[in-house]
Motif scaffolding. Structure first.
Motif, PDB file in Angstrom:
ATOM      1  N   ALA A  77       0.829  -1.209   0.000  1.00 33.70           N
ATOM      2  CA  ALA A  77       0.000   0.000   0.000  1.00 33.70           C
ATOM      3  C   ALA A  77       0.860   1.254   0.000  1.00 33.70           C
ATOM      4  O   ALA A  77       0.467   2.294  -0.540  1.00 33.70           O
ATOM      5  CB  ALA A  77      -0.930   0.000   1.210  1.00 33.70           C
ATOM      6  N   GLU A  78       2.053   1.164   0.596  1.00 31.78           N
ATOM      7  CA  GLU A  78       2.968   2.304   0.667  1.00 31.78           C
ATOM      8  C   GLU A  78       4.060   2.245  -0.399  1.00 31.78           C
ATOM      9  O   GLU A  78       4.971   3.079  -0.399  1.00 31.78           O
ATOM     10  CB  GLU A  78       3.613   2.366   2.055  1.00 31.78           C
ATOM     11  CG  GLU A  78       2.643   2.680   3.180  1.00 31.78           C
ATOM     12  CD  GLU A  78       1.992   4.043   3.016  1.00 31.78           C
ATOM     13  OE1 GLU A  78       2.720   5.013   2.717  1.00 31.78           O
ATOM     14  OE2 GLU A  78       0.755   4.131   3.173  1.00 31.78           O
ATOM     15  N   SER A  79       3.981   1.249  -1.293  1.00 34.19           N
ATOM     16  CA  SER A  79       5.019   1.049  -2.319  1.00 34.19           C
ATOM     17  C   SER A  79       6.406   1.040  -1.687  1.00 34.19           C
ATOM     18  O   SER A  79       7.367   1.616  -2.209  1.00 34.19           O
ATOM     19  CB  SER A  79       4.939   2.151  -3.391  1.00 34.19           C
ATOM     20  OG  SER A  79       3.675   2.148  -4.020  1.00 34.19           O
ATOM     21  N   SER A  80       6.509   0.380  -0.535  1.00 33.37           N
ATOM     22  CA  SER A  80       7.740   0.408   0.250  1.00 33.37           C
ATOM     23  C   SER A  80       8.792  -0.559  -0.284  1.00 33.37           C
ATOM     24  O   SER A  80       8.483  -1.663  -0.726  1.00 33.37           O
ATOM     25  CB  SER A  80       7.430   0.056   1.710  1.00 33.37           C
ATOM     26  OG  SER A  80       8.612   0.032   2.478  1.00 33.37           O
ATOM     27  N   LYS A  81      10.036  -0.119  -0.221  1.00 32.75           N
ATOM     28  CA  LYS A  81      11.183  -0.964  -0.572  1.00 32.75           C
ATOM     29  C   LYS A  81      11.969  -1.373   0.679  1.00 32.75           C
ATOM     30  O   LYS A  81      13.052  -1.949   0.576  1.00 32.75           O
ATOM     31  CB  LYS A  81      12.108  -0.215  -1.533  1.00 32.75           C
ATOM     32  CG  LYS A  81      11.455   0.158  -2.861  1.00 32.75           C
ATOM     33  CD  LYS A  81      11.015  -1.068  -3.637  1.00 32.75           C
ATOM     34  CE  LYS A  81      10.415  -0.674  -4.987  1.00 32.75           C
ATOM     35  NZ  LYS A  81       9.914  -1.864  -5.738  1.00 32.75           N
ATOM     36  N   THR A  82      11.423  -1.073   1.845  1.00 32.61           N
ATOM     37  CA  THR A  82      12.088  -1.449   3.091  1.00 32.61           C
ATOM     38  C   THR A  82      12.147  -2.969   3.206  1.00 32.61           C
ATOM     39  O   THR A  82      11.127  -3.643   3.073  1.00 32.61           O
ATOM     40  CB  THR A  82      11.331  -0.878   4.305  1.00 32.61           C
ATOM     41  OG1 THR A  82      11.301   0.546   4.213  1.00 32.61           O
ATOM     42  CG2 THR A  82      12.002  -1.289   5.609  1.00 32.61           C
ATOM     43  N   PRO A  83      13.327  -3.549   3.439  1.00 32.69           N
ATOM     44  CA  PRO A  83      13.432  -5.007   3.560  1.00 32.69           C
ATOM     45  C   PRO A  83      12.762  -5.513   4.835  1.00 32.69           C
ATOM     46  O   PRO A  83      12.768  -4.837   5.868  1.00 32.69           O
ATOM     47  CB  PRO A  83      14.939  -5.254   3.584  1.00 32.69           C
ATOM     48  CG  PRO A  83      15.531  -3.979   4.074  1.00 32.69           C
ATOM     49  CD  PRO A  83      14.637  -2.879   3.563  1.00 32.69           C
ATOM     50  N   ILE A  84      12.196  -6.721   4.732  1.00 26.65           N
ATOM     51  CA  ILE A  84      11.455  -7.315   5.843  1.00 26.65           C
ATOM     52  C   ILE A  84      12.186  -8.551   6.359  1.00 26.65           C
ATOM     53  O   ILE A  84      12.499  -9.466   5.592  1.00 26.65           O
ATOM     54  CB  ILE A  84      10.032  -7.733   5.400  1.00 26.65           C
ATOM     55  CG1 ILE A  84       9.324  -6.590   4.671  1.00 26.65           C
ATOM     56  CG2 ILE A  84       9.225  -8.218   6.604  1.00 26.65           C
ATOM     57  CD1 ILE A  84       9.092  -5.358   5.491  1.00 26.65           C
ATOM     58  N   ILE A 112      18.949 -11.966   9.583  1.00 25.35           N
ATOM     59  CA  ILE A 112      18.310 -10.697   9.235  1.00 25.35           C
ATOM     60  C   ILE A 112      19.339  -9.578   9.134  1.00 25.35           C
ATOM     61  O   ILE A 112      19.335  -8.782   8.184  1.00 25.35           O
ATOM     62  CB  ILE A 112      17.217 -10.343  10.267  1.00 25.35           C
ATOM     63  CG1 ILE A 112      16.009 -11.281  10.104  1.00 25.35           C
ATOM     64  CG2 ILE A 112      16.775  -8.884  10.122  1.00 25.35           C
ATOM     65  CD1 ILE A 112      14.988 -11.171  11.216  1.00 25.35           C
ATOM     66  N   LEU A 113      20.252  -9.513  10.094  1.00 22.14           N
ATOM     67  CA  LEU A 113      21.231  -8.422  10.119  1.00 22.14           C
ATOM     68  C   LEU A 113      22.317  -8.574   9.061  1.00 22.14           C
ATOM     69  O   LEU A 113      23.096  -7.641   8.828  1.00 22.14           O
ATOM     70  CB  LEU A 113      21.850  -8.310  11.514  1.00 22.14           C
ATOM     71  CG  LEU A 113      20.861  -7.893  12.618  1.00 22.14           C
ATOM     72  CD1 LEU A 113      21.560  -7.758  13.953  1.00 22.14           C
ATOM     73  CD2 LEU A 113      20.153  -6.589  12.250  1.00 22.14           C
ATOM     74  N   GLU A 114      22.360  -9.727   8.399  1.00 27.38           N
ATOM     75  CA  GLU A 114      23.255  -9.868   7.244  1.00 27.38           C
ATOM     76  C   GLU A 114      22.708  -9.099   6.048  1.00 27.38           C
ATOM     77  O   GLU A 114      23.427  -8.858   5.072  1.00 27.38           O
ATOM     78  CB  GLU A 114      23.421 -11.351   6.889  1.00 27.38           C
ATOM     79  CG  GLU A 114      24.257 -12.128   7.900  1.00 27.38           C
ATOM     80  CD  GLU A 114      24.247 -13.625   7.639  1.00 27.38           C
ATOM     81  OE1 GLU A 114      23.472 -14.077   6.759  1.00 27.38           O
ATOM     82  OE2 GLU A 114      25.007 -14.350   8.308  1.00 27.38           O
ATOM     83  N   ILE A 289      10.339  -7.387  -0.482  1.00 29.07           N
ATOM     84  CA  ILE A 289      11.760  -7.593  -0.203  1.00 29.07           C
ATOM     85  C   ILE A 289      11.915  -8.355   1.113  1.00 29.07           C
ATOM     86  O   ILE A 289      11.662  -7.816   2.193  1.00 29.07           O
ATOM     87  CB  ILE A 289      12.520  -6.256  -0.121  1.00 29.07           C
ATOM     88  CG1 ILE A 289      12.193  -5.372  -1.326  1.00 29.07           C
ATOM     89  CG2 ILE A 289      14.020  -6.519  -0.017  1.00 29.07           C
ATOM     90  CD1 ILE A 289      12.554  -5.994  -2.659  1.00 29.07           C
ATOM     91  N   LEU A 290      12.322  -9.612   1.016  1.00 31.11           N
ATOM     92  CA  LEU A 290      12.476 -10.471   2.190  1.00 31.11           C
ATOM     93  C   LEU A 290      13.954 -10.676   2.502  1.00 31.11           C
ATOM     94  O   LEU A 290      14.767 -10.932   1.603  1.00 31.11           O
ATOM     95  CB  LEU A 290      11.815 -11.827   1.936  1.00 31.11           C
ATOM     96  CG  LEU A 290      11.860 -12.841   3.086  1.00 31.11           C
ATOM     97  CD1 LEU A 290      10.987 -12.368   4.249  1.00 31.11           C
ATOM     98  CD2 LEU A 290      11.394 -14.215   2.604  1.00 31.11           C
ATOM     99  N   LEU A 291      14.303 -10.578   3.771  1.00 27.07           N
ATOM    100  CA  LEU A 291      15.674 -10.849   4.201  1.00 27.07           C
ATOM    101  C   LEU A 291      15.798 -12.338   4.513  1.00 27.07           C
ATOM    102  O   LEU A 291      15.256 -12.829   5.494  1.00 27.07           O
ATOM    103  CB  LEU A 291      16.023 -10.003   5.433  1.00 27.07           C
ATOM    104  CG  LEU A 291      16.042  -8.492   5.193  1.00 27.07           C
ATOM    105  CD1 LEU A 291      16.242  -7.742   6.501  1.00 27.07           C
ATOM    106  CD2 LEU A 291      17.126  -8.118   4.189  1.00 27.07           C
ATOM    107  N   CYS A 292      16.479 -13.058   3.648  1.00 28.66           N
ATOM    108  CA  CYS A 292      16.593 -14.506   3.837  1.00 28.66           C
ATOM    109  C   CYS A 292      17.937 -15.028   3.320  1.00 28.66           C
ATOM    110  O   CYS A 292      18.154 -16.209   3.249  1.00 28.66           O
ATOM    111  CB  CYS A 292      15.448 -15.223   3.131  1.00 28.66           C
ATOM    112  SG  CYS A 292      15.345 -14.939   1.371  1.00 28.66           S
TER     113      CYS A 292
END
Length: 292
Positions: A77-84, A112-114, A289-292
């Motif tokens: 909804a926010e067109s966010s590129k923030t990684p999750i 996650i912190l990588e 964007i998933l942190l994996c």
């Protein structure tokens, strides 16, 4: 770095409360500024995530598949590129299983912190987003009909208990399905549109069969065999991943339109997704964007 944490203390069997001290300890050790939001209800959760997701460097989600669904709806909804970053704390955690995400909070935080970001596909059903599956038909209501208290106390067994209760009520649904120039029409026990190697213990796609970032999803149409012996064989083949059964049709596609004479109830990532006579589903390529 600034982190925003979404924590669902009601998910699963109380794992979130057990995991949070480790999560905070790691963030404090790394001198990472953070704030914590404890989930309230779907509307409040999505609104709060929307207000914060573009004001942080990483969003960390602790909860089940339903919590991830809320985060995805807010992010898109926010067109966010923030990684999750996701730490699974739910009863089934199908989404986390797809990406082999650690269930140990210390290992999860390390990964996650990588900051290893992977863009993945998400689905959309009549304007509502989902991270791994939209389902209709037999057992689709089990996930959202299972009371939260049962999920917390019994875990996965709660779904099995609710599923056993629903067996005598199994009725096929009449669907008209259009995708990629093809048309299918019939009575189906199950219909799913998914981006997942497994769905609630019923489907198990073979390794390599599902590409999570190819812009397409797997449409599964499970036809009613019409008699009890063939139904048992069908369920066996589904669980074992034997899709040669005549009642199983799998189509890889990016868009599908489904119509019915009556309203069909849908489950999105295990939560109620609305009831419709006309349903438009499509895949959004690499939008999360998933942190994996």
């Amino acid at each position: 770095m600034k982190a925003f944490i979404v924590a669902n203390y009601a998910s699963g069997v109380g794992k979130c409360a057990l995991f949070m001290p480790t999560v905070e300890r790691v963030l404090q050790k790394e001198n990472i500024e953070y704030s914590v939001f404890r989930t309230v209800d779907k509307e409040t959760d999505i609104r709060t995530v929307r207000e914060n997701i573009n004001n942080c460097d990483v969003l960390i989600c602790l909860g089940g598949d339903g919590t991830v669904n809320e985060v995805i709806n807010a992010a898109l909804a926010e067109s966010s590129k923030t990684p999750i970053g996701y730490i699974p704390c739910g009863s089934t955690n199908d989404f986390a299983t797809n990406y082999s995400l650690p269930t140990n909070p210390g290992k999860a935080m390390k990964r996650i912190l990588e900051m290893n970001a992977k863009p993945i596909d998400v689905g959309c059903l009549n304007g509502r987003y989902f991270c791994y599956v939209a389902a209709a038909g037999a057992f689709s209501e089990v996930s959202y009909a299972t009371k939260r208290e049962k999920k917390r106390f019994f875990g996965k067994a709660a779904y099995l208990l609710e599923g056993a209760r629903s067996v005598p009520k199994i009725k096929p649904i009449s669907l008209h399905v259009e995708t990629d120039g093809e048309t299918f029409e019939g009575k189906y026990l199950i219909c799913t549109f998914s981006n997942s190697s497994r769905i609630g213990g019923i489907f198990h796609f073979a390794k390599g069969m599902v590409d999570y970032s190819d812009g397409k999803m797997e449409l599964a149409l499970i036809e009613d065999p019409g008699n009890a012996p063939d139904l048992l064989l069908l369920l066996h083949d589904l669980v074992k991943g034997n899709f040669q059964n005549r009642c199983i049709r799998i189509v890889r596609t990016d868009r599908v339109r489904i119509t019915s004479d009556s309203e069909i109830a849908w489950s999105l990532d295990g939560e109620y997704g609305g009831s419709y006579r006309e349903t438009d589903l499509f895949a959004l390529n690499r939008r999360f964007i998933l942190l994996c």
